[in-house]
Each structure stands twice: as C-alpha cells, then as structure tokens.
Design a protein around this motif. Structure first.
Motif, short mmCIF file in Angstrom:
data_model
loop_
_atom_site.label_atom_id
_atom_site.label_comp_id
_atom_site.label_asym_id
_atom_site.label_seq_id
_atom_site.Cartn_x
_atom_site.Cartn_y
_atom_site.Cartn_z
N SER A 193 5.23 -5.91 5.79
CA SER A 193 5.62 -7.08 5.00
C SER A 193 4.36 -7.77 4.46
N TYR A 194 4.55 -8.56 3.43
CA TYR A 194 3.40 -9.27 2.83
C TYR A 194 2.79 -10.27 3.81
N THR A 195 3.59 -10.67 4.78
CA THR A 195 3.09 -11.66 5.74
C THR A 195 2.48 -11.01 6.99
N HIS A 196 2.47 -9.71 7.03
CA HIS A 196 1.86 -9.00 8.15
C HIS A 196 0.40 -9.44 8.27
N ILE A 197 -0.03 -9.72 9.50
CA ILE A 197 -1.41 -10.18 9.70
C ILE A 197 -2.34 -8.99 9.99
N LEU A 198 -3.35 -8.89 9.18
CA LEU A 198 -4.33 -7.81 9.32
C LEU A 198 -5.28 -8.10 10.48
N LYS A 199 -6.06 -7.10 10.85
CA LYS A 199 -7.06 -7.31 11.91
C LYS A 199 -8.07 -8.36 11.50
N SER A 200 -8.25 -8.51 10.20
CA SER A 200 -9.18 -9.53 9.71
C SER A 200 -8.64 -10.94 9.95
N GLY A 201 -7.36 -11.05 10.33
CA GLY A 201 -6.76 -12.37 10.55
C GLY A 201 -6.02 -12.90 9.33
N LYS A 202 -6.15 -12.20 8.21
CA LYS A 202 -5.44 -12.64 7.00
C LYS A 202 -4.11 -11.92 6.86
N SER A 203 -3.21 -12.53 6.10
CA SER A 203 -1.98 -11.81 5.78
C SER A 203 -2.29 -10.79 4.67
N VAL A 204 -1.42 -9.81 4.57
CA VAL A 204 -1.60 -8.78 3.52
C VAL A 204 -1.68 -9.43 2.15
N ILE A 205 -0.78 -10.36 1.87
CA ILE A 205 -0.76 -10.94 0.53
C ILE A 205 -2.03 -11.76 0.27
N GLN A 206 -2.47 -12.51 1.29
CA GLN A 206 -3.68 -13.31 1.08
C GLN A 206 -4.90 -12.40 0.92
N HIS A 207 -4.89 -11.30 1.64
CA HIS A 207 -5.98 -10.32 1.48
C HIS A 207 -6.00 -9.81 0.03
N ILE A 208 -4.84 -9.51 -0.48
CA ILE A 208 -4.78 -9.01 -1.86
C ILE A 208 -5.36 -10.06 -2.82
N TYR A 209 -4.90 -11.30 -2.69
CA TYR A 209 -5.43 -12.34 -3.59
C TYR A 209 -6.94 -12.50 -3.41
N ASP A 210 -7.37 -12.66 -2.18
CA ASP A 210 -8.79 -12.94 -1.93
C ASP A 210 -9.71 -11.83 -2.44
N THR A 211 -9.36 -10.61 -2.11
CA THR A 211 -10.26 -9.52 -2.52
C THR A 211 -10.32 -9.41 -4.04
#
Ligand code: GCW
Length: 665
Positions: free
Chosen positions: A580-598
């Motif tokens: 899910s987009y809200t899944h938390i990555l090992k980096s501590g971010k959610s998938v969706i926030q990772h997508i935006y940030d990167t």
C-alpha cells in the motif's frame, strides 16, 4: 565524419620528472601485438614528453639489463595470460608479461601514468585479468542505423557496406587501451543484409577488419541469424536436428573460417522478440546452440547464446505469467547440456536493463554451464546519453553480488571469470554506447561508461570511483577542482537518475518503443510483461511465493530475503511486492512520501550538478562544454517532466497529500 581521440588524446607535459626512463625500449621477442605495444608507447612518449623513444633489440632478454636507462619488455611465463608486471629498478622500467597482449596492456598502464603526470620511479604494479572475454556488443545495422544508438550512426556499416578505415583503427586502440579483447560488430537482431555477413559479399572487408583488430589483441565476432539455412541457403527448415541443416552449417563455417581466419565466433539471439530459433521445431536451446558449436569447433570458435528469451505476447490481465521468471525457467533445466564452446550470455537483471533491477537468479542456478554477463552501456533506459548516468557503480555491485551458488566463490565476478566453476570460456559483454559522433558517445561524460566498462572488466581490484577519477584525469587533465567535481558528478549520477524516474525497483514507466521519457502507464496494458499494477490503494508486483513465485527461484538466503516484505530491500520493494502507499519503508518513510521526496530531490540534484559543472567549465575544452550544455538542459527539462508526471499520477491515484505541501498537479 570527423572523430576525436577520446581518452587517447595526449596532452604535452612540460614538467615530467622521470623522462630519463623513456629514452628507449629494449625488446627481445616480437610479434604483431608486441609491435603494436611498441608503436603505442612510442607515440605516447613522443606526444606527452616530446621524446623520440628508440626501439633497441635486446638479445639478452630476461634479467640481463645492462643498466642503460630505458623500458625493457621481458617475457615471463609465470605471469598469467594478458597480465603484466611493471616495475622500476634503478634507471630501468621492466614490463614483464606472459603473452603479447600482456605487453600491450602493460604499455597502456604505463601511458596512464604519463597521462596523469605520476612518477614511475617506484612503480611496482602487477595485474592479471580474471575475466577471459571482455567484450562489446554493437547493435549496429548494415544500413548504418544503430538499434538503441544515441551517438549518431554506425562507423562499421553504411548503406549495406562495411567500412574499414582509420576510424576502425582508432576504435581498436580505444578498446585495447582499456583491455577489451573481443567485439561483436552487428546487431543481435540479424535481418535482411546482415544475414549475408557470412557470405562472400562481405568476407574481404571482414577479413580486413579482423586483421586490424588482431593487431590490438581484439577478436571479431558476428551476430548470426538462426534461420540462415533458409534465408541464405534456400533450405526449407532451420531445425537443429535436421541433418541437412547441420551439414549446411558445417560447410558454411568451413567457408567462413577460410575467409576470416581470426573470427572469434558468433552471438545468437534466438526465439526472442520475434527472432527465429529452435522452439519453432520443438527443439531446445541446447539443441540449437550445440549444432552451431559443433560447426565452429574445428576452428576453435565460440557460440555465445543469449538467454533473453521470454513471452513478448503476454496478456496484461494474466497475473500468473511473469517475464522476470523466463530466463530461469527456460535455461535452468538445460544446465549441463551445452557443449564447452557454448557460453550463455545473461543480462544482469531478469527484465531489461532498468535503472534498478535485482540480479537475475539464473546466475545462481547454473552449475555446469559457461556464463557471460551482459550489461548495457548504451543508455536505453538510463537517459539515452542525454542524461548523465555513470553506470560503473551499478556494474561494480553486480559483479560483487553473492549468488549463494555454493559456499565459496559465488559472486557474479567469480562465476563469469570461470573461478567459481573452473571454466575457461566465460566473460562479460556490454551493449556498446558508441556511434559516429565525433566524440564517439554523444554525451562527453558517457565516454566514462565505455572506458569504465573496460577497466572494471580487466582490472579486478579497482573501484568505480577510482575508474571515474582516472577517466577524468586522462581525458581532461590535472586541475584538482575539475577532477573532484566531475568525479563526484559521475558517482552521484546513477542514484540521481533513479530518484527522478521509476521508484523502488518497479522500472519501466517509459514511453513505449523508444523508451525515452516518462509514461507511467506506457506499458501497463501492453504485451511485454512489464507492469506496475498500481491502483488507488497500492503498487508493485507480487513476485513472492503467494504471487508469481519469482522470489523463491533464488538460492537461500536470498529467496527468503526477497520473499518477505519485511526483509526485502527498499530499493527493490516494488519489484517483489505489491504494497500500500502507506506502507512504511526501512527508511521510516511511507512509500508515497518516498516517491514524492525522491522526485523533488532528483530535480534539485540535477540543478546542483549543472551549477557545479558551470563552475569548472574553464577547465574543459570549449567544444566539450558546448556539446554538454544542451544535454544538461535536456536532462533538467526531462527530470522535471518525470517528477511532475510521477508525483501527479500517484497523488491522483492515492489521494494522499505530500507532507511538505510542494506543488503536485
Ligand atoms: O529490450 C530490448 C531492446 C531491444 C533489444 C533487446 C535485446 C536488440 O529494447 O532493442 O534488441 O532488448 O536485448 O535483444
């Protein structure tokens, strides 16, 4: 077309300290390749130091230096094939080598010392290459076009003719200088006139080309059409078990090798993306490869057989078929069935040269088969030589990867060097990034990939960063700030490219056919097996054991690592799992926030890279900088396009806002 000399354009040094060594070359044995080594050394010494370096016959040979200054070529059988040991001893530099190619590679190493203004007074450097075949694969067509070519047209072919000229020699010099020892000059998609390359229409030119290559220790290979018995020979079949077909190939190879005696062998793409192959006749790929291998065996020829075999007519609705599995599923059952002069050529990833892919599990699965790694320096999916993307750090990771094939000696490098499985016909091939542009590679910084590929393949102990720095110095000279800036840009370029393109290992999301620029759904409803499966809740392909089962084709512990969402590395998460987009990555971010940030970071990083290059532009030749500017602008334009399309797409799908409230459309 004009051409430049890339990293072999020598710059005069006015203050070199160790000139006395370079007064003459003492040589005992000689042959074609040693003569090349002597000529190359003389040329470099003349151009860099302004010294006429005489060649002197040295009848005494080994260890009999009369202590006159100079460079001594000394044959030494204790050094492995193609290796050398260079050392200084009082006024003398000794290059010991186990064979003539060793002298050639040793000479180019010595030349790099000069190019980098390094002292040779205490030089003591031994290098023995581990990977036997270090090869380029050109996807050049006989009409002069290049499939996935981003640096102009072919310099081998034009209007269905072969060109052999001074550029051919310059090309051979560039390859030899970085240790590349084999090349395939025509596209693996062998069609039309290319089928005739093994006919008398082309023999004279090919022989001429092969003999120039030979001077530089390079073997010529050709790509072959599996259906040649029909298209060229007029037979009704190309069935590898048909006697008539087998005889046709045997006779054909006698003719080919009579005419091109130095030919190394053939590369074959069969049953792949519409190319003919043994499947048509209900035969296996071992049947096909072995038939050809028998035909070339009397001439010590090799058959390099590609494993890029998958169903390119998939229905996107079908969630069971998984293109990533295809190489493994097709070739693992054939382990041990290939003749010894067959090498399987395997792409690094299970899909197709994406910016991030796992290593294909096929490498960990074959125990009795010769293997060759295929990488792509043509930047098909990595910015098409308009974007800076230095790929050597990726290749370095690939080569160091542990397959868990066995307890020890299980890295890709150990497999393709033959050490893991005690083989001699193994190697590495790169899909070439060259064309007839004057600088060879379109983007001037893309030359670092060509150079780096050769250096990484030849020299087992150097890092991607060493290679980058070395390339910058031998190409652009000695200004410290310039060297640091460009090396740094190169080293960061692959991660930056990854930031602004398809996220977390999912790949693709490019425009169909030409593969340039963002198109999130470009391949989503297509037949190529390349899907991201995004909906309003999540994204990714379930390749775990609950999904296609691809993850568990790896050896343990890789299988478990990839199989579980908890342990799968972030960078490959969406390749292996649907989350899910809200899944938390090992980096501590959610998938969706990772997508935006990167994606925001990626564009910023491109801007910073441009500023950094602008600061050091005075140290680059004007022509080089002028060629770079429009490409940098294009990289920035497209990075923004990627950022906005990817962010917008996932914002619209998920409805989740960016925590930092940046502009998303
Ligand atoms: O994915 C594809 C490329 C083709 C290429 C093929 C291959 C030469 O887009 O252009 O064909 O890979 O590797 O055979």
């Amino acid at each position: 077309m004009e051409y430049e000399k890339a990293w072999l354009k020598y710059h005069r040094l006015s203050n070199y300290k160790d000139c006395t060594f370079f007064c003459c070359i003492y040589v005992r044995e000689s042959d074609l390749v040693i003569e090349t080594a002597i000529k190359e050394l003389q040329l470099a010494v003349k151009e860099i130091l302004g010294i006429d370096c005489d060649r002197i016959h040295n009848p005494n040979g080994r260890e009999e230096y009369n202590m006159n200054s100079g460079i001594y070529f000394v044959a030494d059988q204790s050094i492995q094939k193609e290796g050398y040991h260079i050392y200084a001893k009082e006024q003398v530099i000794v290059i010991q080598a186990g064979d003539s190619k060793g002298f050639l590679y040793g000479v180019f190493e010595l030349i790099r010392y000069l190019q980098r203004n390094q002292s040779v007074r205490n030089i003591d450097y031994k290098m023995e290459p581990d990977i036997p075949y270090r090869m380029l694969n050109h996807w050049d067509n006989l009409d002069g076009s290049i499939e996935r070519g981003y640096a102009g047209n072919s310099f081998f072919f034009q209007d269905n003719e072969i060109m052999v000229n001074e550029r051919t020699r310059m090309y051979a010099r560039l390859l030899a200088s970085v240790g590349i020892n084999a090349t395939v000059i025509n596209n693996v998609n062998v069609k039309d006139c290319a089928t005739d390359l093994i006919s008398d229409m082309y023999f004279d030119k090919l022989r001429a080309m092969a003999s120039i290559f030979k001077e530089y220790g390079i073997q010529l290979f050709l790509s072959l059409n599996f259906a040649a018995p029909m298209e060229l020979g007029g037979l009704h079949s190309a069935d590898p078990l048909n006697e008539e077909v087998r005889t046709w190939w045997k006779e054909k190879m006698v003719e080919v090798y009579q005419n091109i005696p130095n030919l190394g062998g053939f590369l074959i793409k069969a049953d792949s993306e519409g190319r003919p192959g043994p499947f048509t006749y209900g035969r296996t790929h071992a049947d096909g490869a072995n038939m050809l291998a028998e035909a070339v065996a009397p001439f010590e020829g090799l058959i390099i057989w590609r494993c890029f075999v998958y169903n390119c007519q998939q229905d996107w609705r079908d969630k069971v078929t998984d293109r990533a599995r295809a190489g493994y599923d097709n070739f693992k059952p054939l382990d041990g069935k290939f003749l010894d002069n067959v090498i399987l050529q395997i792409k690094n990833g299970p899909m197709d040269f994406q910016v991030r892919e796992p290593i294909t599990p096929l490498f960990g699965a074959l125990h009795h088969t010769n293997q060759m790694l295929e990488v792509q320096i043509a930047q098909e999916y990595t910015g098409q030589q308009k974007h800076i993307c230095y790929l050597i750090p990726m290749f370095e990771q690939i080569l160091q990867f542990h397959t868990y094939l066995q307890d020890q000696k299980d890295t890709i490098r150990e497999i393709i060097s033959g050490q893991a499985l005690n083989q001699k016909n193994c190697g590495i091939a790169a899909v070439a990034n060259t064309g007839n542009d004057s600088n060879w590679t379109g983007h001037d910084l893309a030359a670092a990939n060509l150079y780096g590929f050769g250096r990484l393949a030849y020299q087992k102990d150097c890092t991607a960063e060493d290679i980058a720095r070395e390339w910058v110095e031998v190409t652009f000279g000695s200004n410290k700030e310039m060297i640091t800036t460009i090396t740094d840009i190169l080293m960061r370029s692959w991660p930056i490219y990854e930031q602004y393109t398809a996220p977390l290992g999912i790949g693709w999301m490019v425009n169909p056919n030409h593969h340039y620029g963002p198109n999130v759904d470009g391949y989503e409803y297509d037949r190529w097996g390349t899907y991201h499966r995004a909906d309003h809740l999540g994204i990714g392909v379930d390749r775990s054991e609950r999904g296609t089962g691809y993850a568990i084709t790896y050896q343990e512990p890789l299988a478990s690592t990839y199989n579980s969402v908890e342990t799968c590395p972030d960078e490959l998460l969406l390749f292996f799992h649907h989350v899910s987009y809200t899944h938390i990555l090992k980096s501590g971010k959610s998938v969706i926030q990772h997508i935006y940030d990167t994606h925001f970071d990626g564009v910023e990083n491109v801007e910073n890279m441009m500023k950094a290059l602008d600061k050091i532009k005075e140290y680059l030749p004007l022509a080089v900088y002028n060629r770079m500017v429009p490409r940098l602008e294009e990289q920035l334009r497209l990075a923004k396009e990627w950022r906005d399309q990817i962010n917008t797409y996932f914002y619209r799908k998920s409805g989740i806002i960016d925590t930092k409230n940046r502009t998303i459309y």
